[in-house]
Design a protein around this motif. Structure first.
Motif, PDB file in Angstrom:
ATOM      1  N   GLY A  11     -56.869 -21.447  -7.019  1.00  9.39           N
ATOM      2  CA  GLY A  11     -55.607 -21.736  -6.349  1.00  9.39           C
ATOM      3  C   GLY A  11     -55.360 -23.425  -6.664  1.00  9.39           C
ATOM      4  N   PRO A  12     -54.598 -23.752  -6.055  1.00 12.26           N
ATOM      5  CA  PRO A  12     -54.136 -25.444  -6.025  1.00 12.26           C
ATOM      6  C   PRO A  12     -55.213 -26.210  -5.997  1.00 12.26           C
ATOM      7  N   ALA A  13     -56.355 -26.038  -5.010  1.00  5.57           N
ATOM      8  CA  ALA A  13     -57.342 -26.965  -4.697  1.00  5.57           C
ATOM      9  C   ALA A  13     -58.402 -26.682  -5.866  1.00  5.57           C
ATOM     10  N   GLY A  14     -58.704 -25.755  -6.178  1.00  8.00           N
ATOM     11  CA  GLY A  14     -59.851 -25.578  -7.158  1.00  8.00           C
ATOM     12  C   GLY A  14     -59.267 -25.988  -8.627  1.00  8.00           C
ATOM     13  N   ILE A  31     -64.498 -20.135 -10.847  1.00 11.09           N
ATOM     14  CA  ILE A  31     -64.461 -18.880 -10.784  1.00 11.09           C
ATOM     15  C   ILE A  31     -63.733 -17.996  -9.840  1.00 11.09           C
ATOM     16  N   GLU A  32     -62.695 -17.340 -10.174  1.00 11.52           N
ATOM     17  CA  GLU A  32     -61.772 -16.578  -9.500  1.00 11.52           C
ATOM     18  C   GLU A  32     -61.755 -15.050  -9.515  1.00 11.52           C
ATOM     19  N   GLN A  33     -61.545 -14.518  -8.103  1.00 12.09           N
ATOM     20  CA  GLN A  33     -61.718 -12.959  -8.001  1.00 12.09           C
ATOM     21  C   GLN A  33     -60.626 -12.359  -8.628  1.00 12.09           C
ATOM     22  N   ARG A  34     -59.390 -12.904  -8.489  1.00  9.49           N
ATOM     23  CA  ARG A  34     -58.037 -12.416  -8.851  1.00  9.49           C
ATOM     24  C   ARG A  34     -57.844 -12.576 -10.497  1.00  9.49           C
ATOM     25  N   GLY A  41     -48.611 -15.153  -9.135  1.00 14.73           N
ATOM     26  CA  GLY A  41     -47.395 -14.357  -8.430  1.00 14.73           C
ATOM     27  C   GLY A  41     -47.319 -14.650  -7.063  1.00 14.73           C
ATOM     28  N   ARG A  42     -48.165 -15.625  -6.453  1.00 12.53           N
ATOM     29  CA  ARG A  42     -48.145 -16.002  -5.056  1.00 12.53           C
ATOM     30  C   ARG A  42     -46.766 -16.654  -4.880  1.00 12.53           C
ATOM     31  N   ILE A  43     -46.053 -16.479  -3.757  1.00 10.73           N
ATOM     32  CA  ILE A  43     -44.956 -17.289  -3.576  1.00 10.73           C
ATOM     33  C   ILE A  43     -45.314 -18.204  -2.405  1.00 10.73           C
ATOM     34  N   ARG A  44     -45.339 -19.397  -2.762  1.00 13.71           N
ATOM     35  CA  ARG A  44     -45.742 -20.432  -1.574  1.00 13.71           C
ATOM     36  C   ARG A  44     -44.771 -21.669  -1.519  1.00 13.71           C
ATOM     37  N   ALA A  45     -45.175 -22.462  -0.535  1.00 14.69           N
ATOM     38  CA  ALA A  45     -44.161 -23.663  -0.099  1.00 14.69           C
ATOM     39  C   ALA A  45     -43.921 -24.279  -1.363  1.00 14.69           C
ATOM     40  N   GLY A 100     -42.125 -25.768  -6.836  1.00 13.41           N
ATOM     41  CA  GLY A 100     -42.974 -25.004  -6.058  1.00 13.41           C
ATOM     42  C   GLY A 100     -44.441 -24.883  -6.431  1.00 13.41           C
ATOM     43  N   GLN A 101     -45.024 -24.257  -5.660  1.00 11.76           N
ATOM     44  CA  GLN A 101     -46.659 -24.362  -5.706  1.00 11.76           C
ATOM     45  C   GLN A 101     -46.896 -23.225  -6.989  1.00 11.76           C
ATOM     46  N   THR A 102     -46.369 -22.469  -7.113  1.00  9.48           N
ATOM     47  CA  THR A 102     -46.306 -21.495  -8.346  1.00  9.48           C
ATOM     48  C   THR A 102     -46.285 -22.371  -9.580  1.00  9.48           C
ATOM     49  N   CYS A 157     -63.397 -23.608  -2.821  1.00 13.35           N
ATOM     50  CA  CYS A 157     -61.787 -23.822  -2.808  1.00 13.35           C
ATOM     51  C   CYS A 157     -61.229 -22.316  -2.736  1.00 13.35           C
ATOM     52  N   ASP A 158     -61.886 -21.395  -1.687  1.00 12.36           N
ATOM     53  CA  ASP A 158     -61.527 -19.881  -2.063  1.00 12.36           C
ATOM     54  C   ASP A 158     -60.719 -19.475  -1.026  1.00 12.36           C
ATOM     55  N   GLY A 159     -59.831 -20.490  -0.214  1.00 10.52           N
ATOM     56  CA  GLY A 159     -58.914 -20.070   0.604  1.00 10.52           C
ATOM     57  C   GLY A 159     -59.483 -19.433   1.805  1.00 10.52           C
ATOM     58  N   GLY A 284     -59.286 -27.438   1.278  1.00  9.73           N
ATOM     59  CA  GLY A 284     -58.140 -26.707   1.202  1.00  9.73           C
ATOM     60  C   GLY A 284     -58.102 -25.495   2.171  1.00  9.73           C
ATOM     61  N   ASP A 285     -57.356 -24.426   2.002  1.00  5.45           N
ATOM     62  CA  ASP A 285     -57.460 -23.386   2.863  1.00  5.45           C
ATOM     63  C   ASP A 285     -58.577 -22.976   3.348  1.00  5.45           C
ATOM     64  N   ALA A 286     -59.802 -23.186   2.641  1.00  5.44           N
ATOM     65  CA  ALA A 286     -60.911 -22.536   2.837  1.00  5.44           C
ATOM     66  C   ALA A 286     -61.657 -23.390   4.062  1.00  5.44           C
ATOM     67  N   GLY A 297     -49.685 -27.508   3.997  1.00  5.20           N
ATOM     68  CA  GLY A 297     -50.814 -26.693   3.230  1.00  5.20           C
ATOM     69  C   GLY A 297     -51.107 -27.203   2.139  1.00  5.20           C
ATOM     70  N   LEU A 298     -50.282 -27.366   0.980  1.00  6.49           N
ATOM     71  CA  LEU A 298     -50.654 -27.732  -0.407  1.00  6.49           C
ATOM     72  C   LEU A 298     -51.112 -29.334  -0.402  1.00  6.49           C
ATOM     73  N   ASN A 299     -50.348 -30.113   0.562  1.00  6.98           N
ATOM     74  CA  ASN A 299     -50.603 -31.209   0.432  1.00  6.98           C
ATOM     75  C   ASN A 299     -51.876 -31.532   1.053  1.00  6.98           C
TER      76      ASN A 299
HETATM   77  N1  APR Z   1     -64.252 -15.260  -5.073  1.00  3.57           N
HETATM   78  C1  APR Z   1     -63.576 -15.989  -6.069  1.00  3.57           C
HETATM   79  N2  APR Z   1     -62.313 -16.536  -5.746  1.00  3.57           N
HETATM   80  C2  APR Z   1     -61.806 -16.005  -4.315  1.00  3.57           C
HETATM   81  C3  APR Z   1     -62.668 -15.645  -3.341  1.00  3.57           C
HETATM   82  C4  APR Z   1     -63.925 -15.180  -3.856  1.00  3.57           C
HETATM   83  N3  APR Z   1     -64.863 -14.540  -2.759  1.00  3.57           N
HETATM   84  N4  APR Z   1     -61.757 -15.496  -2.277  1.00  3.57           N
HETATM   85  C5  APR Z   1     -60.745 -16.121  -2.535  1.00  3.57           C
HETATM   86  N5  APR Z   1     -60.564 -16.442  -3.783  1.00  3.57           N
HETATM   87  C6  APR Z   1     -59.592 -17.125  -4.473  1.00  3.57           C
HETATM   88  C7  APR Z   1     -58.294 -16.619  -4.119  1.00  3.57           C
HETATM   89  O1  APR Z   1     -58.026 -15.244  -5.062  1.00  3.57           O
HETATM   90  C8  APR Z   1     -57.096 -17.623  -4.240  1.00  3.57           C
HETATM   91  O2  APR Z   1     -56.628 -17.662  -5.716  1.00  3.57           O
HETATM   92  O3  APR Z   1     -59.576 -18.342  -4.027  1.00  3.57           O
HETATM   93  C9  APR Z   1     -58.255 -18.868  -4.308  1.00  3.57           C
HETATM   94  C10 APR Z   1     -57.760 -19.652  -3.045  1.00  3.57           C
HETATM   95  O4  APR Z   1     -56.568 -20.096  -3.144  1.00  3.57           O
HETATM   96  P1  APR Z   1     -55.249 -20.508  -2.188  1.00  3.57           P
HETATM   97  O5  APR Z   1     -55.481 -19.413  -1.095  1.00  3.57           O
HETATM   98  O6  APR Z   1     -53.996 -20.937  -2.561  1.00  3.57           O
HETATM   99  O7  APR Z   1     -56.236 -21.879  -1.332  1.00  3.57           O
HETATM  100  P2  APR Z   1     -56.172 -23.412  -1.957  1.00  3.57           P
HETATM  101  O8  APR Z   1     -56.256 -23.663  -3.212  1.00  3.57           O
HETATM  102  O9  APR Z   1     -56.816 -24.152  -0.985  1.00  3.57           O
HETATM  103  O10 APR Z   1     -54.524 -23.902  -1.755  1.00  3.57           O
HETATM  104  C11 APR Z   1     -54.074 -23.890  -0.493  1.00  3.57           C
HETATM  105  O11 APR Z   1     -52.233 -22.281  -0.935  1.00  3.57           O
HETATM  106  O12 APR Z   1     -52.058 -20.436   0.431  1.00  3.57           O
HETATM  107  C12 APR Z   1     -51.622 -21.777   0.064  1.00  3.57           C
HETATM  108  O13 APR Z   1     -50.434 -22.401   2.152  1.00  3.57           O
HETATM  109  C13 APR Z   1     -51.474 -22.836   1.119  1.00  3.57           C
HETATM  110  O14 APR Z   1     -50.175 -24.290   0.360  1.00  3.57           O
HETATM  111  C14 APR Z   1     -51.477 -23.939   0.445  1.00  3.57           C
HETATM  112  C15 APR Z   1     -52.365 -23.688  -0.604  1.00  3.57           C
END
Ligand code: APR
Ligand code: PHB
Length: 390
Positions: A11-14, A31-34, A41-45, A100-102, A157-159, A284-286, A297-299
């Protein structure tokens, strides 16, 4: 595989951390699970503080943001059928960037690919190990093969639903949470924004927000109940409800069109303390969640990344101070953003117990806000982003 920093989450943090570490000569893997497409495809602020804009520039990925982003000098508060402008530029001499965050994510992904850096998408059963020692490891499965990454540090940084915070011994973690009794029904439409700046609406029917992604793409929200469902709302019903919550002029100027995305998001305030566990660092969101009302959130994710990036650069230069103070420095800023986001949410939304008295109190606070330079300055300096206390 061996790297200096293993980043969990694309995500943005990673992605931002990965780019900043790379430019500092610190090897890293994400390392990303998705899949990449799912993440995009995620719509965010889409409101970037100047500090986040600066970090994107520092990461060398600010070109499209400056070319396509919209600089906003202020925002509008709408209540009792009238709009009032909060002039950031005049009050605190700062602006925000609407981007956009996207797009932030896309720019960071493109830069990472252009540099030939490794992001493992669709990694399954990701797990983190031995972060209480000097030789942490990350394991994941892909195509039926288990892979191991040896590293010096793991960046979680896994939310909110990630594996990193969940892997910390629960007695080592303190969490603080507030769940709000409503959600935001959001719609994306290829229609011109109703106004050149954002409009935050307090109405007895509930909160509404008019935002935007570009001169031809708008993002709107109305407060809804938590048990509501996006499929229960036709586009026509959404537009009609939004109009009821806007002032007359905005309601008349609103250009409607078919939704290209419609979803309901819950609202939560959440903080985990501390953010460091040996060689595992949360960012980040983690580590935290804010209700989107304050656009933090993003900031906040970028703010954590800024501290972690600088601390890791210092570490490899032999200075451990910033790393040792990472958690407390982040949390000082996190809690101020949590407070502002909670305050904006409490001020702008209709709670089950708001009632007529509570509505009058909200309207009185809003009238005070737009009539007092001191109060408006307080809102402005929090919205554009408080200074980094380095
Ligand atoms: N292994 C690998 N990746 C993972 C795992 C896992 N077990 N669990 C979650 N992830 C991935 C998610 O698929 C996502 O792509 O970690 C990423 C986390 O990204 P975000 O949820 O976007 O969090 P962050 O990067 O901290 O960004 C925060 O995103 O959700 C918005 O509102 C929030 O604007 C803020 C920003
Ligand atoms: C958005 O554009 O999605 C947005 C903008 C400002 C907010 C929340 C969301 O406070």
């Amino acid at each position: 595989m061996r790297v200096q920093v293993a980043i969990i989450g694309s995500g943005p943090a990673g992605l931002l951390l990965g780019q900043l570490l790379y430019k500092a000569g610190i090897s890293n893997v994400i390392i990303e699970q998705r899949s990449k497409e799912y993440v995009l495809g995620r719509i965010r602020a889409g409101v970037l503080e100047q500090g986040t804009v600066d970090l994107m520039d520092e990461a060398g990925v600010g070109q499209r943001m400056h070319a396509e982003g919209l600089v906003h000098d202020g925002t509008e508060l709408c209540f009792k059928g009238e709009r009032h402008r909060i002039d950031f530029k005049k009050l605190v001499n700062k602006t925000v960037m609407i981007y956009g965050q996207t797009e932030v994510t896309r720019d960071l992904m493109d830069a990472r690919e252009a540099e030939g850096l490794t992001t493992v998408y669709e990694a399954h059963n990701v797990s983190v190990h031995d972060f209480d020692g000097a030789h942490p490891k990350v394991r994941y499965e892909q195509d039926g093969v288990t892979h191991e990454v040896q590293c010096d540090f793991i960046a979680g940084c896994d939310g909110f639903h990630g594996v990193c915070r969940a892997s910390v011994p629960q007695d080592a973690l303190r969490t603080y949470e507030r769940v709000y009794p409503f959600g935001w029904l959001g719609i994306l439409s290829d229609t011109p924004p109703v106004s050149h700046e954002l409009i935050y609406c307090n109405h007895e029917r509930g909160f509404a927000l008019c935002s935007q992604r570009s001169p031809t793409r708008s993002r709107y929200y109305v407060q809804c109940s938590l048990d509501d469902k996006a499929e229960n709302w036709s586009d026509e019903a959404f537009w009609a409800e939004l109009r009821l919550r806007l002032d007359e002029e905005a309601a008349a100027n609103l250009i409607t069109g078919p939704s290209i995305e419609k979803s309901i998001a819950p609202l939560r305030s959440f903080v985990a303390e501390p953010l460091r566990f040996g060689t595992l660092f949360l960012a980040g969101d983690a580590a935290h969640i804010v209700p989107p009302t304050g656009a933090k959130g993003l900031n906040l994710a970028a703010s954590d990344v800024r501290f972690l990036w600088q601390a890791m650069v210092d570490h490899y230069r032999g200075n451990q101070v910033a790393l040792e103070h990472y958690s407390e420095r982040c949390l000082s800023r996190i809690w101020k953003a949590e407070r502002f986001s909670w305050w904006m949410t409490s001020l702008m939304h209709r709670f089950p117990d708001t009632g007529e008295f509570g509505q009058k109190i909200q309207e009185a606070e809003l009238a005070y806000l737009v009539g007092s330079t001191a109060a408006a300055t307080s809102l402005a300096e929090n919205y554009v982003g408080l200074p980094f206390q380095d």
